[in-house]
Design a protein around this motif. Structure first.
Motif, PDB file in Angstrom:
ATOM      1  N   GLY A  85       0.805  -1.213   0.000  1.00 50.71           N
ATOM      2  CA  GLY A  85       0.000   0.000   0.000  1.00 50.71           C
ATOM      3  C   GLY A  85       0.836   1.260   0.000  1.00 50.71           C
ATOM      4  N   GLU A  86       1.531   1.487  -1.107  1.00 52.89           N
ATOM      5  CA  GLU A  86       2.302   2.710  -1.239  1.00 52.89           C
ATOM      6  C   GLU A  86       2.481   3.042  -2.710  1.00 52.89           C
ATOM      7  OE1 GLU A  86       6.157   2.196   0.493  1.00 52.89           O
ATOM      8  OE2 GLU A  86       6.674   0.473  -0.748  1.00 52.89           O
ATOM      9  N   GLY A  87       2.693   4.331  -2.979  1.00 52.64           N
ATOM     10  CA  GLY A  87       2.944   4.768  -4.337  1.00 52.64           C
ATOM     11  C   GLY A  87       4.407   4.656  -4.700  1.00 52.64           C
ATOM     12  N   ASN A  88       4.744   5.187  -5.874  1.00 52.54           N
ATOM     13  CA  ASN A  88       6.117   5.096  -6.362  1.00 52.54           C
ATOM     14  C   ASN A  88       6.943   6.343  -6.072  1.00 52.54           C
ATOM     15  OD1 ASN A  88       4.174   6.003  -8.612  1.00 52.54           O
ATOM     16  ND2 ASN A  88       6.137   6.796  -9.313  1.00 52.54           N
ATOM     17  N   LEU A  89       6.288   7.420  -5.595  1.00 51.82           N
ATOM     18  CA  LEU A  89       7.001   8.667  -5.367  1.00 51.82           C
ATOM     19  C   LEU A  89       7.718   8.652  -4.021  1.00 51.82           C
ATOM     20  CD1 LEU A  89       4.354  11.269  -6.589  1.00 51.82           C
ATOM     21  CD2 LEU A  89       6.381  10.472  -7.821  1.00 51.82           C
ATOM     22  N   PRO A  90       8.931   9.181  -3.954  1.00 53.03           N
ATOM     23  CA  PRO A  90       9.601   9.344  -2.657  1.00 53.03           C
ATOM     24  C   PRO A  90       9.003  10.531  -1.902  1.00 53.03           C
ATOM     25  CG  PRO A  90      10.950  10.297  -4.376  1.00 53.03           C
ATOM     26  CD  PRO A  90       9.771   9.664  -5.076  1.00 53.03           C
ATOM     27  N   THR A  91       9.307  10.623  -0.629  1.00 51.11           N
ATOM     28  CA  THR A  91       8.870  11.778   0.154  1.00 51.11           C
ATOM     29  C   THR A  91       9.390  13.058  -0.489  1.00 51.11           C
ATOM     30  OG1 THR A  91       9.076  10.404   2.140  1.00 51.11           O
ATOM     31  CG2 THR A  91       8.821  12.784   2.462  1.00 51.11           C
ATOM     32  N   ALA A 146       3.565  10.285   1.035  1.00 56.21           N
ATOM     33  CA  ALA A 146       4.622   9.362   0.597  1.00 56.21           C
ATOM     34  C   ALA A 146       5.678   9.172   1.683  1.00 56.21           C
ATOM     35  CB  ALA A 146       5.260   9.859  -0.698  1.00 56.21           C
ATOM     36  N   MET A 147       5.223   8.834   2.897  1.00 56.15           N
ATOM     37  CA  MET A 147       6.121   8.703   4.043  1.00 56.15           C
ATOM     38  C   MET A 147       6.018   7.323   4.684  1.00 56.15           C
ATOM     39  SD  MET A 147       5.503  12.515   5.717  1.00 56.15           S
ATOM     40  CE  MET A 147       6.771  12.384   6.978  1.00 56.15           C
ATOM     41  N   THR A 148       5.791   6.276   3.870  1.00 58.01           N
ATOM     42  CA  THR A 148       5.589   4.945   4.447  1.00 58.01           C
ATOM     43  C   THR A 148       6.779   4.492   5.292  1.00 58.01           C
ATOM     44  OG1 THR A 148       6.335   3.988   2.352  1.00 58.01           O
ATOM     45  CG2 THR A 148       3.969   4.152   2.686  1.00 58.01           C
ATOM     46  N   GLY A 149       8.000   4.797   4.839  1.00 55.07           N
ATOM     47  CA  GLY A 149       9.181   4.343   5.565  1.00 55.07           C
ATOM     48  C   GLY A 149       9.509   5.153   6.803  1.00 55.07           C
ATOM     49  N   VAL A 170       4.652  -9.394 -12.162  1.00 56.27           N
ATOM     50  CA  VAL A 170       3.818  -8.411 -11.461  1.00 56.27           C
ATOM     51  C   VAL A 170       3.552  -8.932 -10.055  1.00 56.27           C
ATOM     52  CG1 VAL A 170       1.604  -7.193 -11.409  1.00 56.27           C
ATOM     53  CG2 VAL A 170       2.721  -7.650 -13.602  1.00 56.27           C
ATOM     54  N   GLY A 171       3.701  -8.074  -9.059  1.00 54.92           N
ATOM     55  CA  GLY A 171       3.468  -8.463  -7.678  1.00 54.92           C
ATOM     56  C   GLY A 171       2.105  -8.015  -7.196  1.00 54.92           C
ATOM     57  N   LEU A 172       1.256  -8.963  -6.784  1.00 50.34           N
ATOM     58  CA  LEU A 172      -0.065  -8.682  -6.233  1.00 50.34           C
ATOM     59  C   LEU A 172      -0.157  -9.277  -4.834  1.00 50.34           C
ATOM     60  CD1 LEU A 172      -2.323  -9.620  -9.314  1.00 50.34           C
ATOM     61  CD2 LEU A 172      -1.347  -7.384  -8.750  1.00 50.34           C
ATOM     62  N   ALA A 173      -1.092  -8.773  -4.043  1.00 54.60           N
ATOM     63  CA  ALA A 173      -1.321  -9.310  -2.700  1.00 54.60           C
ATOM     64  C   ALA A 173      -2.432 -10.349  -2.760  1.00 54.60           C
ATOM     65  CB  ALA A 173      -1.700  -8.192  -1.736  1.00 54.60           C
ATOM     66  N   PRO A 174      -2.240 -11.513  -2.128  1.00 51.33           N
ATOM     67  CA  PRO A 174      -3.290 -12.538  -2.135  1.00 51.33           C
ATOM     68  C   PRO A 174      -4.443 -12.164  -1.213  1.00 51.33           C
ATOM     69  CG  PRO A 174      -1.422 -13.258  -0.823  1.00 51.33           C
ATOM     70  CD  PRO A 174      -1.018 -11.951  -1.446  1.00 51.33           C
ATOM     71  N   LEU A 201      -4.553  -5.349  -5.970  1.00 49.76           N
ATOM     72  CA  LEU A 201      -3.474  -4.593  -6.595  1.00 49.76           C
ATOM     73  C   LEU A 201      -3.566  -3.139  -6.174  1.00 49.76           C
ATOM     74  CD1 LEU A 201      -4.392  -2.653  -9.256  1.00 49.76           C
ATOM     75  CD2 LEU A 201      -4.757  -4.893 -10.271  1.00 49.76           C
ATOM     76  N   CYS A 202      -2.402  -2.535  -5.974  1.00 52.26           N
ATOM     77  CA  CYS A 202      -2.313  -1.117  -5.637  1.00 52.26           C
ATOM     78  C   CYS A 202      -2.110  -0.347  -6.933  1.00 52.26           C
ATOM     79  CB  CYS A 202      -1.149  -0.871  -4.680  1.00 52.26           C
ATOM     80  SG  CYS A 202      -0.833   0.887  -4.356  1.00 52.26           S
ATOM     81  N   PHE A 203      -3.018   0.584  -7.227  1.00 55.31           N
ATOM     82  CA  PHE A 203      -2.936   1.322  -8.489  1.00 55.31           C
ATOM     83  C   PHE A 203      -2.357   2.729  -8.331  1.00 55.31           C
ATOM     84  CE2 PHE A 203      -7.554   1.331  -7.252  1.00 55.31           C
ATOM     85  CZ  PHE A 203      -7.668   2.663  -6.881  1.00 55.31           C
TER      86      PHE A 203
END
Length: 400
Positions: free
Chosen positions: A44-50, A251-254, A358-362, A376-378
């Motif tokens: 559950g995160e996007g591709n952009l950095p903070t 965008a601060m998941t980490g 492609v990585g999906l969550a079960p 899938l996270c879009f």
């Protein structure tokens, strides 16, 4: 001294901790993490950095020497900023004393559970749901009472009679996640009112996870920018604890930084729990939180725009696949879809990693009602998401 065997060591642990199964999301991520060319849509995160302006605030905090212990409830500046932020969103004043800074949204949930539920207590939870509610409850000896929701392509439905019938004399709380991870379901205002009134009558706590409130895509364009919220209809001094995080909006998941909204009467108890669990959140990180709340609306708006576009891309792609069924998500940034004939979502997700990249969550990770689904996270960059959906639809066409 005889050295204990691994089995001896494990058997000496609490059964609740020892027997808690690994999340199948982590099974899938561990299988594919770092694989060359794989497009990860599993988390559950996007591709952009903070963004840089938020990072700069943390750097300044470090340079100013804010590396010591700090307020366990959060620095005053951040709690004031949280009050301002909520006042802007909900159009009503909030007091800083209702806010508590935590080590991510997960610690907010853990702290709420620690405060409310103990050995033998029950917490009612609609499912499919993020597994980080039920797991922590089980590991501390409480029982999650999972109430499956009903799926139809027109949308997921929560049967309130079924939810309320699950309440017993042991029930301490009802957990509601809206907009929902993984469903994208948004609770109607009338459902929230009914849950509030039922909880008031029974003296139950409501734990409301509204992490995805800013990611709202209603079919009715007149619905407004925010989904229905317990903060619209509840007093901050009643049995309501809301959990939230900086992760999704900015965008601060980490960073692992979140917050709680809770009655002021709980202040000393929540402060103690934060103290015993983590001894607070780093002050220099909290400086970044202040800037995110006060100056991060433009970045957040771009995140929401990207998520809406991503939803439409994923929707269009999967709509072309025979045997794929799903409800169009009204919130969050996940598409939860089922495939006719699929019986093992974890095995299917592992195959998609190996064969489609492609990585999906079960769906099995999300509790009762989830096994036949994949998530899938879009919230991804357009080109990457288009490529991922192309790979996925071609794989599905070959394997249906």
């Amino acid at each position: 001294m005889k050295r204990p065997t691994p089995e001896d060591l494990l058997n000496d642990l609490r059964p609740e901790a020892r027997n808690e199964p690994e999340s199948s999301i982590m099974t899938v991520i561990n299988h594919g993490f770092g694989r060359q060319g794989l497009i990860p849509l599993w988390a559950g995160e996007g591709n952009l950095p903070t963004p840089r302006f938020i990072c700069d605030a943390a750097v300044k905090g470090l340079e100013d020497g804010e590396t010591f212990y700090t307020w366990q409830r959060g620095i005053p500046e951040l709690r004031d900023a949280l009050a301002r932020y909520h006042a802007r969103l909900y159009g009503t004043p909030f007091e800083a004393e209702n806010f508590f800074v935590t080590g991510g949204g997960m610690q907010s949930i853990q702290t709420a559970i620690q405060a409310i539920a103990g050995e033998g207590d029950e917490v009612v939870l609609p499912t499919p749901a993020w597994p980080n509610y039920a797991g922590p409850l089980r590991m501390k000896g409480s029982r999650p009472v999972e109430v499956p929701m009903t799926f139809a392509p027109s949308g997921w439905q929560l049967d309130l009679d079924r939810l309320f019938d699950a309440v017993t004399e042991r029930t301490k709380a009802i957990v509601v996640n809206t907009p929902s991870n993984p469903l994208g379901w948004v609770a109607p205002a009338e459902d929230l009112l009914a849950i509030r009134d039922f909880a008031r009558e029974r003296g139950l706590w409501i734990v409301s996870d509204e992490v995805y409130a800013r990611y709202y895509f209603p079919q009715d364009e007149a619905a407004g920018p925010l989904p229905p919220s317990f903060l619209d209809i509840c007093d901050t001094e009643e049995r309501l604890i809301m959990t939230n995080t900086f992760s999704k909006n900015w965008a601060m998941t980490g960073w692992r930084m979140g917050w709680m909204v809770a009655p002021q009467a709980l202040g000393d108890v929540l402060e103690n729990l934060i103290q015993y669990n983590t001894s607070g959140t780093a002050a220099f990180m909290q400086r970044a939180g202040v800037v995110a709340l006060d100056e991060g609306e433009d970045f957040l708006a771009e995140q929401v725009r990207q998520a809406r576009e991503g939803r439409d891309i994923a929707y269009a792609a999967l709509s072309s696949v025979d045997g794929a069924r799903f409800a169009v998500p009204e919130g969050a940034f996940y598409l939860f879809f089922t495939l006719d004939g699929m019986t093992d979502s974890t095995e299917t997700a592992l195959r998609i990693i190996d064969e489609a990249g492609v990585g999906l969550a079960p769906g099995a990770a999300f509790g009762p009602g989830g096994e036949a689904f994949l998530r899938l996270c879009f919230l991804r960059e357009r080109g990457q998401l288009v490529e991922a959906m192309d790979r996925l639809t071609r794989w599905l066409a070959r394997n249906r």
